[in-house]
Write a protein that holds these residues in place. Structure first.
Motif, PDB file in Angstrom:
ATOM      1  N   LYS A   9       1.566  -0.327  -8.799  1.00 44.42           N
ATOM      2  CA  LYS A   9       0.764   0.844  -9.160  1.00 44.42           C
ATOM      3  C   LYS A   9       0.799   1.929  -8.084  1.00 44.42           C
ATOM      4  O   LYS A   9       0.596   3.103  -8.380  1.00 44.42           O
ATOM      5  N   CYS A  10       1.032   1.544  -6.847  1.00 41.44           N
ATOM      6  CA  CYS A  10       0.945   2.473  -5.722  1.00 41.44           C
ATOM      7  C   CYS A  10       1.927   3.629  -5.888  1.00 41.44           C
ATOM      8  O   CYS A  10       3.105   3.440  -6.189  1.00 41.44           O
ATOM      9  N   CYS A  11       1.421   4.850  -5.665  1.00 38.62           N
ATOM     10  CA  CYS A  11       2.265   6.046  -5.772  1.00 38.62           C
ATOM     11  C   CYS A  11       2.605   6.624  -4.401  1.00 38.62           C
ATOM     12  O   CYS A  11       3.249   7.667  -4.305  1.00 38.62           O
ATOM     13  N   GLN A  15      -3.587   8.031   1.109  1.00 35.10           N
ATOM     14  CA  GLN A  15      -5.007   8.232   1.385  1.00 35.10           C
ATOM     15  C   GLN A  15      -5.618   7.012   2.058  1.00 35.10           C
ATOM     16  O   GLN A  15      -6.448   7.137   2.965  1.00 35.10           O
ATOM     17  N   CYS A  16      -5.210   5.831   1.641  1.00 34.39           N
ATOM     18  CA  CYS A  16      -5.756   4.601   2.210  1.00 34.39           C
ATOM     19  C   CYS A  16      -5.441   4.493   3.704  1.00 34.39           C
ATOM     20  O   CYS A  16      -6.289   4.091   4.499  1.00 34.39           O
ATOM     21  N   VAL A  17      -4.237   4.878   4.077  1.00 34.90           N
ATOM     22  CA  VAL A  17      -3.823   4.809   5.479  1.00 34.90           C
ATOM     23  C   VAL A  17      -4.623   5.803   6.321  1.00 34.90           C
ATOM     24  O   VAL A  17      -5.041   5.490   7.440  1.00 34.90           O
ATOM     25  N   LEU A  18      -4.861   6.975   5.785  1.00 38.03           N
ATOM     26  CA  LEU A  18      -5.642   7.984   6.504  1.00 38.03           C
ATOM     27  C   LEU A  18      -7.087   7.539   6.709  1.00 38.03           C
ATOM     28  O   LEU A  18      -7.679   7.792   7.756  1.00 38.03           O
ATOM     29  N   LEU A  19      -7.654   6.870   5.711  1.00 39.48           N
ATOM     30  CA  LEU A  19      -9.062   6.470   5.767  1.00 39.48           C
ATOM     31  C   LEU A  19      -9.299   5.140   6.480  1.00 39.48           C
ATOM     32  O   LEU A  19     -10.345   4.952   7.091  1.00 39.48           O
ATOM     33  N   ALA A  20      -8.351   4.230   6.407  1.00 45.16           N
ATOM     34  CA  ALA A  20      -8.529   2.906   7.010  1.00 45.16           C
ATOM     35  C   ALA A  20      -7.198   2.407   7.586  1.00 45.16           C
ATOM     36  O   ALA A  20      -6.595   1.459   7.072  1.00 45.16           O
ATOM     37  N   PRO A  21      -6.725   3.030   8.666  1.00 44.92           N
ATOM     38  CA  PRO A  21      -5.417   2.670   9.225  1.00 44.92           C
ATOM     39  C   PRO A  21      -5.341   1.268   9.820  1.00 44.92           C
ATOM     40  O   PRO A  21      -4.244   0.741   9.995  1.00 44.92           O
ATOM     41  N   GLU A  22      -6.477   0.659  10.101  1.00 48.54           N
ATOM     42  CA  GLU A  22      -6.482  -0.708  10.615  1.00 48.54           C
ATOM     43  C   GLU A  22      -6.247  -1.719   9.496  1.00 48.54           C
ATOM     44  O   GLU A  22      -5.924  -2.876   9.747  1.00 48.54           O
ATOM     45  N   GLN A  26       1.923   1.973   5.323  1.00 49.95           N
ATOM     46  CA  GLN A  26       2.884   2.296   4.278  1.00 49.95           C
ATOM     47  C   GLN A  26       4.279   1.887   4.723  1.00 49.95           C
ATOM     48  O   GLN A  26       4.610   1.988   5.907  1.00 49.95           O
ATOM     49  N   ARG A  27       5.083   1.459   3.755  1.00 54.00           N
ATOM     50  CA  ARG A  27       6.479   1.133   4.053  1.00 54.00           C
ATOM     51  C   ARG A  27       7.231   2.414   4.370  1.00 54.00           C
ATOM     52  O   ARG A  27       7.027   3.438   3.717  1.00 54.00           O
ATOM     53  N   GLU A  28       8.084   2.346   5.368  1.00 51.05           N
ATOM     54  CA  GLU A  28       8.882   3.505   5.787  1.00 51.05           C
ATOM     55  C   GLU A  28       9.741   4.046   4.655  1.00 51.05           C
ATOM     56  O   GLU A  28       9.818   5.253   4.453  1.00 51.05           O
ATOM     57  N   ASP A  30       9.687   3.881   1.281  1.00 51.41           N
ATOM     58  CA  ASP A  30       9.195   4.462   0.029  1.00 51.41           C
ATOM     59  C   ASP A  30       7.713   4.822   0.025  1.00 51.41           C
ATOM     60  O   ASP A  30       7.198   5.316  -0.973  1.00 51.41           O
ATOM     61  N   GLY A  31       7.003   4.575   1.112  1.00 53.83           N
ATOM     62  CA  GLY A  31       5.591   4.947   1.199  1.00 53.83           C
ATOM     63  C   GLY A  31       4.626   4.029   0.487  1.00 53.83           C
ATOM     64  O   GLY A  31       3.426   4.298   0.452  1.00 53.83           O
ATOM     65  N   ILE A  32       5.116   2.928  -0.070  1.00 58.44           N
ATOM     66  CA  ILE A  32       4.242   1.996  -0.790  1.00 58.44           C
ATOM     67  C   ILE A  32       3.308   1.294   0.197  1.00 58.44           C
ATOM     68  O   ILE A  32       3.682   0.971   1.317  1.00 58.44           O
ATOM     69  N   VAL A  33       2.092   1.071  -0.252  1.00 62.66           N
ATOM     70  CA  VAL A  33       1.049   0.477   0.588  1.00 62.66           C
ATOM     71  C   VAL A  33       1.448  -0.903   1.108  1.00 62.66           C
ATOM     72  O   VAL A  33       2.080  -1.689   0.415  1.00 62.66           O
ATOM     73  N   VAL A  34       1.047  -1.154   2.357  1.00 59.98           N
ATOM     74  CA  VAL A  34       1.183  -2.459   2.988  1.00 59.98           C
ATOM     75  C   VAL A  34      -0.218  -2.862   3.437  1.00 59.98           C
ATOM     76  O   VAL A  34      -0.884  -2.111   4.158  1.00 59.98           O
ATOM     77  N   LEU A  35      -0.677  -4.009   2.998  1.00 58.04           N
ATOM     78  CA  LEU A  35      -1.999  -4.510   3.365  1.00 58.04           C
ATOM     79  C   LEU A  35      -1.905  -5.238   4.696  1.00 58.04           C
ATOM     80  O   LEU A  35      -1.217  -6.240   4.815  1.00 58.04           O
ATOM     81  N   LEU A  36      -2.580  -4.714   5.704  1.00 54.48           N
ATOM     82  CA  LEU A  36      -2.553  -5.308   7.042  1.00 54.48           C
ATOM     83  C   LEU A  36      -3.645  -6.351   7.243  1.00 54.48           C
ATOM     84  O   LEU A  36      -3.487  -7.268   8.041  1.00 54.48           O
ATOM     85  N   ASP A  37      -4.765  -6.183   6.531  1.00 52.19           N
ATOM     86  CA  ASP A  37      -5.917  -7.068   6.730  1.00 52.19           C
ATOM     87  C   ASP A  37      -6.633  -7.256   5.397  1.00 52.19           C
ATOM     88  O   ASP A  37      -7.362  -6.362   4.958  1.00 52.19           O
ATOM     89  N   ALA A  38      -6.423  -8.393   4.758  1.00 52.21           N
ATOM     90  CA  ALA A  38      -7.003  -8.654   3.437  1.00 52.21           C
ATOM     91  C   ALA A  38      -8.501  -8.936   3.483  1.00 52.21           C
ATOM     92  O   ALA A  38      -9.184  -8.813   2.468  1.00 52.21           O
ATOM     93  N   GLU A  39      -9.024  -9.296   4.671  1.00 49.47           N
ATOM     94  CA  GLU A  39     -10.453  -9.574   4.812  1.00 49.47           C
ATOM     95  C   GLU A  39     -10.967  -8.903   6.088  1.00 49.47           C
ATOM     96  O   GLU A  39     -11.222  -9.581   7.086  1.00 49.47           O
ATOM     97  N   PRO A  40     -11.129  -7.591   6.039  1.00 52.34           N
ATOM     98  CA  PRO A  40     -11.536  -6.865   7.246  1.00 52.34           C
ATOM     99  C   PRO A  40     -12.977  -7.163   7.664  1.00 52.34           C
ATOM    100  O   PRO A  40     -13.792  -7.595   6.851  1.00 52.34           O
TER     101      PRO A  40
END
Length: 66
Positions: A9-11, A15-22, A26-28, A30-40
Motif C-alpha cells: 500500500k505504501c506510496c 510522512q512517517c519518516v519525518l514524524l517518527a524517524p526512530e 524508507q528504502r533507498e 523506491d521510498g517504500i517504508v521500512v519498519l525499524l521498531d515494531a514495538e516502540p
C-alpha cells in the motif's frame, strides 16, 4: 503498541519518516517504508499515531501488544 506496515500500500510519501524517524525509514531504491521498531517505547507512541494518521496510503496499522 504494535505496528505493522503494508509495503504494497505504501506510496513512498515519507510522512512517517519525518514524524517518527526512530520507528520508520524508507528504502533507498523506491521510498517504500521500512519498519525499524515494531514495538516502540511509550515516549514515541504519539509520534507514531500521528504518522499513521498522516499516511496518505493508510499503510500503517497500530494495535495493542498482547
Amino acid at each position: 503498541m504494535k505496528i505493522t506496515v503494508d509495503e504494497a500500500k505504501c506510496c513512498g510519501a515519507g510522512q512517517c519518516v519525518l514524524l517518527a524517524p526512530e520507528v520508520f525509514d524508507q528504502r533507498e531504491e523506491d521510498g517504500i517504508v521500512v519498519l525499524l521498531d515494531a514495538e516502540p517505547v511509550e515516549e514515541r507512541h504519539a509520534a507514531v499515531r500521528e504518522a499513521a494518521s498522516m499516511c496518505p496510503a493508510a499503510a500503517i496499522r497500530l494495535g495493542d501488544t498482547a
